[in-house]
Design a protein around this motif. Sequence first.
Motif, PDB file in Angstrom:
ATOM      1  N   GLY A  43       0.844  -1.031  -0.085  1.00  0.00           N
ATOM      2  CA  GLY A  43      -0.054   0.143   0.334  1.00  0.00           C
ATOM      3  C   GLY A  43       0.763   1.323  -0.064  1.00  0.00           C
ATOM      4  N   SER A  44       1.932   1.327  -0.461  1.00  0.00           N
ATOM      5  CA  SER A  44       2.823   2.544  -0.547  1.00  0.00           C
ATOM      6  C   SER A  44       2.586   3.390  -1.655  1.00  0.00           C
ATOM      7  CB  SER A  44       4.434   1.674  -0.913  1.00  0.00           C
ATOM      8  OG  SER A  44       4.604   1.704  -2.039  1.00  0.00           O
ATOM      9  N   CYS A  45       3.177   4.665  -1.624  1.00  0.00           N
ATOM     10  CA  CYS A  45       2.947   5.525  -2.486  1.00  0.00           C
ATOM     11  C   CYS A  45       3.873   5.519  -3.656  1.00  0.00           C
ATOM     12  CB  CYS A  45       3.470   6.974  -2.199  1.00  0.00           C
ATOM     13  SG  CYS A  45       5.176   6.985  -1.710  1.00  0.00           S
ATOM     14  N   ASN A  46       4.911   4.316  -4.011  1.00  0.00           N
ATOM     15  CA  ASN A  46       5.539   3.913  -4.904  1.00  0.00           C
ATOM     16  C   ASN A  46       6.871   4.587  -4.903  1.00  0.00           C
ATOM     17  OD1 ASN A  46       3.728   2.127  -5.990  1.00  0.00           O
ATOM     18  ND2 ASN A  46       2.806   3.531  -7.356  1.00  0.00           N
ATOM     19  N   ILE A  52      13.905   0.719  -5.470  1.00  0.00           N
ATOM     20  CA  ILE A  52      14.266  -0.596  -5.537  1.00  0.00           C
ATOM     21  C   ILE A  52      14.792  -0.683  -7.104  1.00  0.00           C
ATOM     22  CG2 ILE A  52      13.160  -3.032  -5.860  1.00  0.00           C
ATOM     23  CD1 ILE A  52      11.483  -2.212  -3.397  1.00  0.00           C
ATOM     24  N   ALA A  53      13.989  -0.066  -7.898  1.00  0.00           N
ATOM     25  CA  ALA A  53      14.370  -0.174  -9.193  1.00  0.00           C
ATOM     26  C   ALA A  53      15.637   0.428  -9.724  1.00  0.00           C
ATOM     27  CB  ALA A  53      13.208   0.543 -10.229  1.00  0.00           C
ATOM     28  N   SER A  54      16.100   1.583  -8.981  1.00  0.00           N
ATOM     29  CA  SER A  54      17.125   2.093  -8.959  1.00  0.00           C
ATOM     30  C   SER A  54      18.098   1.124  -8.383  1.00  0.00           C
ATOM     31  CB  SER A  54      17.391   3.385  -8.439  1.00  0.00           C
ATOM     32  OG  SER A  54      18.583   3.961  -8.323  1.00  0.00           O
ATOM     33  N   ALA A  55      18.136   0.570  -7.419  1.00  0.00           N
ATOM     34  CA  ALA A  55      19.075  -0.371  -6.548  1.00  0.00           C
ATOM     35  C   ALA A  55      19.422  -1.756  -7.396  1.00  0.00           C
ATOM     36  CB  ALA A  55      18.548  -0.924  -5.269  1.00  0.00           C
ATOM     37  N   PHE A  56      18.488  -1.849  -8.349  1.00  0.00           N
ATOM     38  CA  PHE A  56      18.657  -3.263  -9.206  1.00  0.00           C
ATOM     39  C   PHE A  56      19.005  -2.694 -10.615  1.00  0.00           C
ATOM     40  CE2 PHE A  56      16.561  -5.426  -5.946  1.00  0.00           C
ATOM     41  CZ  PHE A  56      17.406  -6.734  -5.945  1.00  0.00           C
ATOM     42  N   GLY A  57      19.122  -1.402 -10.881  1.00  0.00           N
ATOM     43  CA  GLY A  57      19.671  -1.003 -12.172  1.00  0.00           C
ATOM     44  C   GLY A  57      21.000  -1.037 -12.296  1.00  0.00           C
ATOM     45  N   PRO A  58      21.565  -0.457 -13.494  1.00  0.00           N
ATOM     46  CA  PRO A  58      23.099  -0.803 -13.703  1.00  0.00           C
ATOM     47  C   PRO A  58      24.010   0.024 -12.985  1.00  0.00           C
ATOM     48  CG  PRO A  58      21.857   0.663 -15.437  1.00  0.00           C
ATOM     49  CD  PRO A  58      20.956   0.210 -14.443  1.00  0.00           C
ATOM     50  N   VAL A  59      23.519   1.206 -12.220  1.00  0.00           N
ATOM     51  CA  VAL A  59      24.514   1.882 -11.532  1.00  0.00           C
ATOM     52  C   VAL A  59      24.913   1.168  -9.926  1.00  0.00           C
ATOM     53  CG1 VAL A  59      24.743   3.984 -10.114  1.00  0.00           C
ATOM     54  CG2 VAL A  59      23.603   3.961 -12.469  1.00  0.00           C
ATOM     55  N   TYR A  60      23.893   0.894  -9.167  1.00  0.00           N
ATOM     56  CA  TYR A  60      24.010   0.193  -7.813  1.00  0.00           C
ATOM     57  C   TYR A  60      24.124  -1.391  -8.282  1.00  0.00           C
ATOM     58  CZ  TYR A  60      23.088   4.553  -6.298  1.00  0.00           C
ATOM     59  OH  TYR A  60      23.084   6.023  -5.901  1.00  0.00           O
ATOM     60  N   ASP A  77      13.342 -16.564  -1.276  1.00  0.00           N
ATOM     61  CA  ASP A  77      13.839 -16.796   0.055  1.00  0.00           C
ATOM     62  C   ASP A  77      13.492 -15.642   0.925  1.00  0.00           C
ATOM     63  OD1 ASP A  77      15.329 -18.972  -1.110  1.00  0.00           O
ATOM     64  OD2 ASP A  77      16.854 -17.640  -1.999  1.00  0.00           O
ATOM     65  N   ALA A  78      13.021 -14.582   0.405  1.00  0.00           N
ATOM     66  CA  ALA A  78      12.866 -13.239   1.375  1.00  0.00           C
ATOM     67  C   ALA A  78      11.750 -12.489   0.641  1.00  0.00           C
ATOM     68  CB  ALA A  78      13.982 -12.440   1.534  1.00  0.00           C
ATOM     69  N   LEU A  79      11.041 -11.875   1.378  1.00  0.00           N
ATOM     70  CA  LEU A  79      10.241 -10.783   0.872  1.00  0.00           C
ATOM     71  C   LEU A  79      10.784  -9.364   1.161  1.00  0.00           C
ATOM     72  CD1 LEU A  79       6.425 -12.325   2.219  1.00  0.00           C
ATOM     73  CD2 LEU A  79       7.437 -12.319  -0.117  1.00  0.00           C
ATOM     74  N   VAL A  80      10.534  -8.553   0.256  1.00  0.00           N
ATOM     75  CA  VAL A  80      10.830  -7.131   0.421  1.00  0.00           C
ATOM     76  C   VAL A  80       9.409  -6.257   0.452  1.00  0.00           C
ATOM     77  CG1 VAL A  80      11.459  -5.222  -0.381  1.00  0.00           C
ATOM     78  CG2 VAL A  80      12.899  -7.197  -0.385  1.00  0.00           C
ATOM     79  N   VAL A  81       8.892  -5.875   1.732  1.00  0.00           N
ATOM     80  CA  VAL A  81       7.509  -5.324   1.613  1.00  0.00           C
ATOM     81  C   VAL A  81       7.844  -3.776   1.914  1.00  0.00           C
ATOM     82  CG1 VAL A  81       5.492  -5.468   2.760  1.00  0.00           C
ATOM     83  CG2 VAL A  81       6.705  -7.465   2.992  1.00  0.00           C
ATOM     84  N   THR A  82       7.109  -3.037   0.950  1.00  0.00           N
ATOM     85  CA  THR A  82       6.807  -1.782   1.142  1.00  0.00           C
ATOM     86  C   THR A  82       5.665  -1.257   1.466  1.00  0.00           C
ATOM     87  OG1 THR A  82       6.565  -1.358  -1.384  1.00  0.00           O
ATOM     88  CG2 THR A  82       8.886  -1.174  -0.625  1.00  0.00           C
ATOM     89  N   GLY A  83       5.552   0.063   2.123  1.00  0.00           N
ATOM     90  CA  GLY A  83       4.191   0.575   2.314  1.00  0.00           C
ATOM     91  C   GLY A  83       3.549   0.011   3.532  1.00  0.00           C
ATOM     92  N   PRO A  84       2.702   1.092   4.032  1.00  0.00           N
ATOM     93  CA  PRO A  84       1.893   0.629   5.208  1.00  0.00           C
ATOM     94  C   PRO A  84       0.964  -0.788   4.716  1.00  0.00           C
ATOM     95  CG  PRO A  84       0.841   2.417   4.496  1.00  0.00           C
ATOM     96  CD  PRO A  84       1.982   2.360   3.866  1.00  0.00           C
ATOM     97  N   ALA A 108      11.449  -5.150   5.805  1.00  0.00           N
ATOM     98  CA  ALA A 108      10.328  -3.657   5.839  1.00  0.00           C
ATOM     99  C   ALA A 108      11.029  -2.652   5.374  1.00  0.00           C
ATOM    100  CB  ALA A 108       9.789  -3.685   7.280  1.00  0.00           C
ATOM    101  N   LEU A 109      10.903  -2.315   3.772  1.00  0.00           N
ATOM    102  CA  LEU A 109      11.601  -1.233   3.416  1.00  0.00           C
ATOM    103  C   LEU A 109      10.710   0.164   3.638  1.00  0.00           C
ATOM    104  CD1 LEU A 109      14.035  -0.901   1.568  1.00  0.00           C
ATOM    105  CD2 LEU A 109      12.430  -1.215  -0.508  1.00  0.00           C
ATOM    106  N   GLY A 110      11.553   1.232   3.928  1.00  0.00           N
ATOM    107  CA  GLY A 110      10.894   2.335   4.131  1.00  0.00           C
ATOM    108  C   GLY A 110      10.197   2.398   5.381  1.00  0.00           C
ATOM    109  N   ASP A 111       9.808   3.873   5.822  1.00  0.00           N
ATOM    110  CA  ASP A 111       9.265   4.276   7.104  1.00  0.00           C
ATOM    111  C   ASP A 111       7.902   3.743   7.217  1.00  0.00           C
ATOM    112  OD1 ASP A 111      11.719   5.386   8.080  1.00  0.00           O
ATOM    113  OD2 ASP A 111      11.033   7.471   7.297  1.00  0.00           O
ATOM    114  N   CYS A 112       7.219   3.770   6.087  1.00  0.00           N
ATOM    115  CA  CYS A 112       5.735   3.193   6.130  1.00  0.00           C
ATOM    116  C   CYS A 112       5.523   1.798   6.262  1.00  0.00           C
ATOM    117  CB  CYS A 112       5.084   3.456   4.594  1.00  0.00           C
ATOM    118  SG  CYS A 112       4.966   5.395   4.238  1.00  0.00           S
TER     119      CYS A 112
END
Length: 159
Positions: A43-46, A52-60, A77-84, A108-112
């Motif tokens: 339920g995040s704001c995206n 996440i897209a940037s982290a998996f992009g060519p720079v990072y 193996d793992a879940l990355v969950v974003t948003g409340p 749990a990724l992000g403050d939300c």
Amino acid sequence: MASLWRKIRKTGRVAEPAPEREEKGNKAPELGGSVQIRHVDAGSCNGCEVEIASAFGPVYDAERYGARLVASPRHADALVVTGPVTRNMRVALRRTYEAVPEPRLVVALGDCARDCGVFAGAYGVTGAVADVVPVDVEVPGCPPRPEAIVEALRGLTGR
């Protein structure tokens, strides 16, 4: 075209060297080598999804540390969950968590995702990710920087 291929072969792969690992309080068990990740937007704001897209992009390039996004929780193996966690996503998140084979980890990724962030007290929000499934690693930020995401994933892979 041939000159371009020669230049590519001569230059090789251009990437920054891996930064030194920092020891933090968030210490999840390492899965060792590589980790398959299923992303769940509860339920995040995206904003986190862009990072996440940037982290998996060519720079990072999080894949060079053994982290890879997969389409099915049964392959993860793992879940990355974003948003409340919203009312509509509570059951879906729980079922996705149960579909991931043991041993499984939740990030749990992000403050939300950590404490509902700016959405705390909203009528459609049931709570943070830890209120629905057990959380192993928390990544702070609104949204977290790609470096922080990659660092958390490196903690899972042990690289």
